[in-house]
Scaffold this motif. Structure first.
Motif, PDB file in Angstrom:
ATOM      1  N   CYS A  77       0.789  -1.233   0.000  1.00 56.64           N
ATOM      2  CA  CYS A  77       0.000   0.000   0.000  1.00 56.64           C
ATOM      3  C   CYS A  77       0.825   1.288   0.000  1.00 56.64           C
ATOM      4  O   CYS A  77       0.644   2.136  -0.856  1.00 56.64           O
ATOM      5  N   ASN A  78       1.711   1.464   0.965  1.00 58.34           N
ATOM      6  CA  ASN A  78       2.435   2.739   1.051  1.00 58.34           C
ATOM      7  C   ASN A  78       3.801   2.539   1.707  1.00 58.34           C
ATOM      8  O   ASN A  78       4.141   1.454   2.180  1.00 58.34           O
ATOM      9  N   GLY A  79       4.547   3.639   1.757  1.00 62.50           N
ATOM     10  CA  GLY A  79       5.900   3.574   2.291  1.00 62.50           C
ATOM     11  C   GLY A  79       5.949   3.264   3.767  1.00 62.50           C
ATOM     12  O   GLY A  79       6.823   2.522   4.234  1.00 62.50           O
ATOM     13  N   ALA A  80       5.022   3.838   4.554  1.00 66.82           N
ATOM     14  CA  ALA A  80       5.042   3.620   5.996  1.00 66.82           C
ATOM     15  C   ALA A  80       4.825   2.148   6.340  1.00 66.82           C
ATOM     16  O   ALA A  80       5.510   1.586   7.203  1.00 66.82           O
ATOM     17  N   ILE A  81       3.875   1.507   5.669  1.00 68.59           N
ATOM     18  CA  ILE A  81       3.623   0.088   5.914  1.00 68.59           C
ATOM     19  C   ILE A  81       4.806  -0.753   5.447  1.00 68.59           C
ATOM     20  O   ILE A  81       5.240  -1.681   6.140  1.00 68.59           O
ATOM     21  N   THR A  82       5.352  -0.422   4.290  1.00 70.84           N
ATOM     22  CA  THR A  82       6.486  -1.186   3.754  1.00 70.84           C
ATOM     23  C   THR A  82       7.674  -1.147   4.703  1.00 70.84           C
ATOM     24  O   THR A  82       8.294  -2.179   5.001  1.00 70.84           O
ATOM     25  N   ARG A  83       7.992   0.043   5.200  1.00 72.42           N
ATOM     26  CA  ARG A  83       9.117   0.166   6.132  1.00 72.42           C
ATOM     27  C   ARG A  83       8.842  -0.568   7.436  1.00 72.42           C
ATOM     28  O   ARG A  83       9.744  -1.172   8.030  1.00 72.42           O
ATOM     29  N   MET A  84       7.591  -0.537   7.890  1.00 73.94           N
ATOM     30  CA  MET A  84       7.243  -1.227   9.133  1.00 73.94           C
ATOM     31  C   MET A  84       7.358  -2.738   8.961  1.00 73.94           C
ATOM     32  O   MET A  84       7.853  -3.436   9.856  1.00 73.94           O
ATOM     33  N   VAL A  85       6.899  -3.249   7.825  1.00 75.09           N
ATOM     34  CA  VAL A  85       7.026  -4.687   7.565  1.00 75.09           C
ATOM     35  C   VAL A  85       8.498  -5.095   7.573  1.00 75.09           C
ATOM     36  O   VAL A  85       8.879  -6.082   8.215  1.00 75.09           O
ATOM     37  N   ALA A  86       9.334  -4.329   6.879  1.00 75.01           N
ATOM     38  CA  ALA A  86      10.762  -4.662   6.827  1.00 75.01           C
ATOM     39  C   ALA A  86      11.383  -4.616   8.217  1.00 75.01           C
ATOM     40  O   ALA A  86      12.129  -5.526   8.615  1.00 75.01           O
ATOM     41  N   ALA A  87      11.072  -3.575   8.968  1.00 70.41           N
ATOM     42  CA  ALA A  87      11.660  -3.430  10.302  1.00 70.41           C
ATOM     43  C   ALA A  87      11.194  -4.537  11.242  1.00 70.41           C
ATOM     44  O   ALA A  87      11.976  -5.062  12.043  1.00 70.41           O
ATOM     45  N   THR A  88       9.934  -4.923  11.139  1.00 71.33           N
ATOM     46  CA  THR A  88       9.395  -5.946  12.037  1.00 71.33           C
ATOM     47  C   THR A  88       9.955  -7.312  11.711  1.00 71.33           C
ATOM     48  O   THR A  88      10.279  -8.099  12.614  1.00 71.33           O
ATOM     49  N   LEU A  89      10.078  -7.630  10.434  1.00 72.62           N
ATOM     50  CA  LEU A  89      10.646  -8.920  10.056  1.00 72.62           C
ATOM     51  C   LEU A  89      12.111  -9.029  10.466  1.00 72.62           C
ATOM     52  O   LEU A  89      12.601 -10.132  10.745  1.00 72.62           O
ATOM     53  N   ALA A  90      12.810  -7.905  10.509  1.00 70.04           N
ATOM     54  CA  ALA A  90      14.236  -7.933  10.803  1.00 70.04           C
ATOM     55  C   ALA A  90      14.552  -7.733  12.278  1.00 70.04           C
ATOM     56  O   ALA A  90      15.699  -7.919  12.700  1.00 70.04           O
ATOM     57  N   GLU A  91      13.552  -7.376  13.090  1.00 70.97           N
ATOM     58  CA  GLU A  91      13.836  -7.042  14.485  1.00 70.97           C
ATOM     59  C   GLU A  91      14.166  -8.273  15.315  1.00 70.97           C
ATOM     60  O   GLU A  91      13.695  -9.377  15.019  1.00 70.97           O
ATOM     61  N   PRO A  92      14.970  -8.088  16.383  1.00 67.42           N
ATOM     62  CA  PRO A  92      15.159  -9.183  17.332  1.00 67.42           C
ATOM     63  C   PRO A  92      13.837  -9.462  18.035  1.00 67.42           C
ATOM     64  O   PRO A  92      13.047  -8.558  18.267  1.00 67.42           O
ATOM     65  N   ARG A  93      13.592 -10.700  18.329  1.00 67.22           N
ATOM     66  CA  ARG A  93      12.384 -11.056  19.064  1.00 67.22           C
ATOM     67  C   ARG A  93      12.786 -11.712  20.367  1.00 67.22           C
ATOM     68  O   ARG A  93      13.594 -12.622  20.392  1.00 67.22           O
ATOM     69  N   VAL A  94      12.218 -11.262  21.456  1.00 71.26           N
ATOM     70  CA  VAL A  94      12.536 -11.803  22.774  1.00 71.26           C
ATOM     71  C   VAL A  94      11.528 -12.892  23.113  1.00 71.26           C
ATOM     72  O   VAL A  94      10.319 -12.685  23.013  1.00 71.26           O
ATOM     73  N   THR A  95      12.025 -14.040  23.464  1.00 71.93           N
ATOM     74  CA  THR A  95      11.153 -15.139  23.860  1.00 71.93           C
ATOM     75  C   THR A  95      11.539 -15.608  25.251  1.00 71.93           C
ATOM     76  O   THR A  95      12.643 -15.339  25.736  1.00 71.93           O
ATOM     77  N   THR A  96      10.649 -16.280  25.899  1.00 64.18           N
ATOM     78  CA  THR A  96      10.910 -16.766  27.253  1.00 64.18           C
ATOM     79  C   THR A  96      10.661 -18.262  27.306  1.00 64.18           C
ATOM     80  O   THR A  96       9.687 -18.759  26.765  1.00 64.18           O
ATOM     81  N   ARG A  97      11.547 -18.983  27.943  1.00 63.14           N
ATOM     82  CA  ARG A  97      11.317 -20.397  28.177  1.00 63.14           C
ATOM     83  C   ARG A  97      11.747 -20.715  29.601  1.00 63.14           C
ATOM     84  O   ARG A  97      12.393 -19.913  30.274  1.00 63.14           O
TER      85      ARG A  97
END
Length: 273
Positions: A77-97
């Motif tokens: 759709c637009n630049g803001a969504i595109t950048r957010m998708v890229a940033a979210t896919l590339a971000e570290p994710r914290v998990t707990t076990r």
């Protein structure tokens, strides 16, 4: 079960977009999780409305999808969504076990903790080997713009470096590489921006007898996939092909084999439509 995250727009007609993605993944025996980027009102003949989802809600959907075996990306759709998708896919994710007493002892706590306790681990949301298939949806069949100019720029600069393969048709390839002349130069433009590979779909080609798709990898001769042209018009063929590729890649197929399997499934849809 193979889990595929599909990111894209909701097409009210059901012919394309995220509904086509989910149908394809399900048809092939996978489980689809979704992140909707926009809600559209359209038919096979016309587009009437498009309402983007906020980037923050798109991000929340991706995070909530949980672990997946592959990602397929469509309408952004637009630049803001595109950048957010890229940033979210590339971000570290914290998990707990929960760390057991035995694990704690092995890690050097001689007596172990008094009871099992939570340990925080950090992992990358998108491991280096997680397949990501990008179908660069720029415009609907009816002529509705589905990715604006800022979005196209963001796609090239932030999203392509994350993608295993991008699947433009000939008009999309030309639009994403406007200063390049010819298919080879256009593909080179996408590879220089970080795409792992480029599958150029030949459905818009001038050959009326057959359709040829061409897979370009870095430092390799293009692979050609040809089949007789079927005299039928279907919407959502790009969505179908990319989603089927994502399923095959999620199951450990090589890229060339994933293209073959996806093309076979799409041809089956044409023949039975």
């Amino acid at each position: 079960m193979t889990r595929v995250l599909v990111i894209g727009g909701l097409d009210s007609s059901g012919g394309a977009g995220i509904l086509r993605d989910v149908a394809t993944v399900t048809r092939l025996g996978g489980q689809a999780t979704v992140a909707v980027t926009a809600v559209t009102a359209q038919t096979d003949q016309a587009g009437f409305a498009c309402d983007p989802v906020s980037p923050e809600v798109v991000q929340a959907q991706i995070r909530a999808a949980g672990p997946v075996d592959a990602v397929k990306i469509g309408m952004l759709c637009n630049g803001a969504i595109t950048r957010m998708v890229a940033a979210t896919l590339a971000e570290p994710r914290v998990t707990t076990r929960t760390e057991t007493r035995a694990e704690a002892v092995q890690a050097g706590l001689k007596e172990g903790p008094p009871k099992d306790h939570a340990q925080t681990l950090t992992k990358t949301c998108v491991p280096a080997d997680l397949p990501i298939v990008l179908d660069p949806v720029l415009m609907s069949s009816s002529g509705m713009v589905l990715l604006d100019a800022d979005g196209q720029d963001a796609l090239l600069t932030t999203l392509l470096p994350l993608c295993s393969v991008v699947t433009p048709n000939l008009p999309e390839l030309a639009a994403l590489s406007p200063l390049s002349t010819g298919e080879t130069a256009g593909v080179g433009h996408l590879l220089r921006h970080g795409a792992g590979a480029v599958l150029v779909k030949g459905g818009h080609g001038s050959d009326r007898v057959q359709v040829e798709d061409r897979l370009y990898k870095r430092d390799d001769t293009p692979l050609r996939f040809a089949a007789p042209r079927i005299d039928k018009t279907l919407r959502g063929t790009g969505c179908h092909l990319a989603s089927a590729m994502a399923v095959s890649l999620a199951r450990g197929r090589g890229l060339s084999q994933a293209v073959r399997e996806a093309r076979e499934d799409l041809l089956l849809r044409f023949r039975t439509a």
